[in-house]
Design an enzyme around this catalytic site. Structure first.
Site, mmCIF file in Angstrom:
data_model
loop_
_atom_site.group_PDB
_atom_site.id
_atom_site.type_symbol
_atom_site.label_atom_id
_atom_site.label_comp_id
_atom_site.label_asym_id
_atom_site.label_seq_id
_atom_site.Cartn_x
_atom_site.Cartn_y
_atom_site.Cartn_z
ATOM 1 C CD GLU A 37 127.856 -24.472 -3.224
ATOM 2 O OE1 GLU A 37 128.944 -23.882 -3.404
ATOM 3 O OE2 GLU A 37 127.791 -25.653 -2.874
ATOM 4 C CB THR A 39 127.484 -17.878 1.465
ATOM 5 O OG1 THR A 39 128.314 -19.038 1.397
ATOM 6 C CG2 THR A 39 126.055 -18.295 1.709
ATOM 7 C CG ASP A 40 132.331 -17.528 -2.500
ATOM 8 O OD1 ASP A 40 131.292 -17.181 -3.115
ATOM 9 O OD2 ASP A 40 133.291 -18.088 -3.067
ATOM 10 C CB SER A 123 137.515 -25.829 -7.452
ATOM 11 O OG SER A 123 136.894 -24.673 -7.092
ATOM 12 C CB SER A 125 139.336 -22.418 -12.697
ATOM 13 O OG SER A 125 138.088 -22.527 -12.122
ATOM 14 C CD GLU A 155 138.223 -18.146 -11.471
ATOM 15 O OE1 GLU A 155 139.140 -18.801 -10.969
ATOM 16 O OE2 GLU A 155 137.131 -18.638 -11.822
ATOM 17 C CG ASP A 167 135.925 -22.264 -5.878
ATOM 18 O OD1 ASP A 167 135.238 -22.634 -4.908
ATOM 19 O OD2 ASP A 167 135.442 -22.013 -6.996
ATOM 20 C CE1 TYR A 216 129.513 -18.145 -8.745
ATOM 21 C CE2 TYR A 216 130.378 -16.008 -9.400
ATOM 22 C CZ TYR A 216 130.322 -17.061 -8.502
ATOM 23 O OH TYR A 216 131.065 -17.012 -7.348
HETATM 24 C C1 GLA Z 1 131.927 -21.069 -7.805
HETATM 25 C C2 GLA Z 1 132.755 -19.852 -7.398
HETATM 26 C C3 GLA Z 1 132.853 -19.745 -5.880
HETATM 27 C C4 GLA Z 1 131.473 -19.841 -5.228
HETATM 28 C C5 GLA Z 1 130.679 -21.019 -5.771
HETATM 29 C C6 GLA Z 1 129.268 -21.064 -5.270
HETATM 30 O O1 GLA Z 1 132.596 -22.233 -7.442
HETATM 31 O O2 GLA Z 1 134.056 -19.936 -7.943
HETATM 32 O O3 GLA Z 1 133.513 -18.555 -5.533
HETATM 33 O O4 GLA Z 1 130.767 -18.632 -5.395
HETATM 34 O O5 GLA Z 1 130.647 -21.030 -7.187
HETATM 35 O O6 GLA Z 1 129.226 -21.278 -3.899
#
Ligand code: GLA
Length: 363
Positions: A37, A39-40, A123, A125, A155, A167, A216
């Site tokens: 989480e 980490t992306d 997700s 979106s 996005e 996502d 975020y």
């Molecule tokens: C949201 C973002 C993702 C990711 C998560 C946290 O879902 O859209 O890209 O950063 O939060 O892991």
């Protein structure tokens, strides 16, 4: 529309867009992130799976040169001309943003219906972006990874959310019955099969704290600052956290994804559960993106029989927890967790038993 079928979508489509056109149908799923989480966007590892809730689009060319979108969930319509694809700060931005990044503007009629709960960290979106992208492509081929990248760009640049690629990636490329372990640096992925004797159960806290969006952005910036402090290009490259709490989460979470993958392969449910809880504690204390309700759901879940582990999933500040539960204990788990949560918050939590679903495609 209780159970979505091509017929139910076609009927709604005909109601909103009268005329002889017969639409094509597209679908893209929401997701649960098992582990990895935040980490992306640090180019690390993630392990999401698609879920049985999808967004559906019925689409046919329009004859007035405009792009039209109608949401059955919101009972709300939008329309654009090529020159009017500008952000407006609402749901239509996901549609307009995808249309804009796909470059060659398509005059289309889109009817959108989504089963993915919004604000639940599942997700919705990405599901909307991917299903709309397929509808606008209207059967034209595009490399799946390019499609995923474009949707993320929509996005990032149009909607204005600095999200990572997880996502869109999982909604676009998920495989039935498996999770994906994705390396967000090179975008390589491998399928991960979960042990058979465990059920993935999401529990929706039904809360979404406003702080989430600004936090975020702040976390994305904090990670960039931590990488600078550590003298690396991004936190994926970091081998130490230099005493920085945000870096500590990212570095340890990347390691947990790899350990989780090994535990899955070994069928070690207890280890998988331990890693879930460690991930949650790191998000709670080091990354500070959890909230009281999510902490309560996790703390409660891990006291219930048959629960191997629990953690928040998605961006945080509300939404869902994900729980690893023994198959014969799922009913009892659902009863207890909803009851204890109701007693504490007077909120009816929703529980979703999930098996990994396939990624976006024709419906
Ligand atoms: C949201 C973002 C993702 C990711 C998560 C946290 O879902 O859209 O890209 O950063 O939060 O892991």
């Amino acid at each position: 529309m209780a159970c979505v079928t091509r017929e139910s979508l076609a009927a709604e489509f005909a109601r909103h867009y009268p005329g002889p056109a017969s639409p094509k149908f597209w679908r893209a799923p929401g997701r649960i992130n098992l582990i990895g989480e935040h980490t992306d966007y640090n180019l690390g590892f993630v392990m999401p799976m698609a879920i049985g809730f999808s967004t559906y689009v019925a689409a046919a060319p329009s004859h007035d040169g405009k792009l039209h979108a109608y949401s059955t969930n919101l009972n709300d319509a939008r329309e654009w001309t090529p020159g009017s694809l500008q952000p407006a700060g609402d749901w239509g931005d996901y549609v307009a943003g995808v249309a804009k990044v796909l470059v060659d503007y398509q005059p289309m009629n889109l009817l959108i219906h989504s089963e993915v709960p919004t604000g639940a960290g599942l997700s919705s979106s990405a599901a909307l972006e991917l299903s709309v992208a397929l509808a606008l492509l209207d059967g034209r081929m595009m490399e799946p990874l390019d499609l995923v990248r474009l949707c993320r760009r929509a996005e990032n640049e149009f909607v204005g959310v600095p999200c990572g690629i997880m996502d869109q990636f999982i909604s676009g490329l998920a495989k039935e019955n498996t999770a994906l372990r994705i390396d967000c640096r090179g975008l390589e992925y491998e399928v991960v099969t979960l042990p058979r004797d465990v059920v993935v159960v999401a529990v929706n806290s039904m809360v979404k704290h406003e702080l989430g969006n600004s936090a975020y952005r702040t976390r994305v910036a904090e990670c960039a600052a931590a990488a600078r402090m550590l003298g690396v290009e991004n936190l994926r490259e970091a081998t130490t956290d230099g005493g920085d709490k945000r870096a500590r989460h990212v570095v340890s979470e990347n390691a947990r994804v790899e350990e989780f993958r090994a535990a899955c392969a070994a069928g070690d449910l207890h280890k998988m559960g331990e890693l879930f809880v460690a991930s949650h504690r790191s998000l709670q204390h080091d990354y500070e993106v959890s909230c009281e309700e999510l902490d309560f759901l996790v703390d409660t879940a891990i006291t219930i029989d048959g629960v191997y582990g629990a953690r928040m999933t998605g961006g945080g500040f509300g939404g869902c927890t994900v729980n690893l539960v023994a198959p014969d204990q799922v009913d009892a788990f659902e009863t207890s967790i909803t009851q204890v949560y109701r007693n504490r918050y007077q909120i009816e939590a929703r529980v979703y038993r999930s098996t990994p679903a396939a990624g976006a495609g024709p419906f």
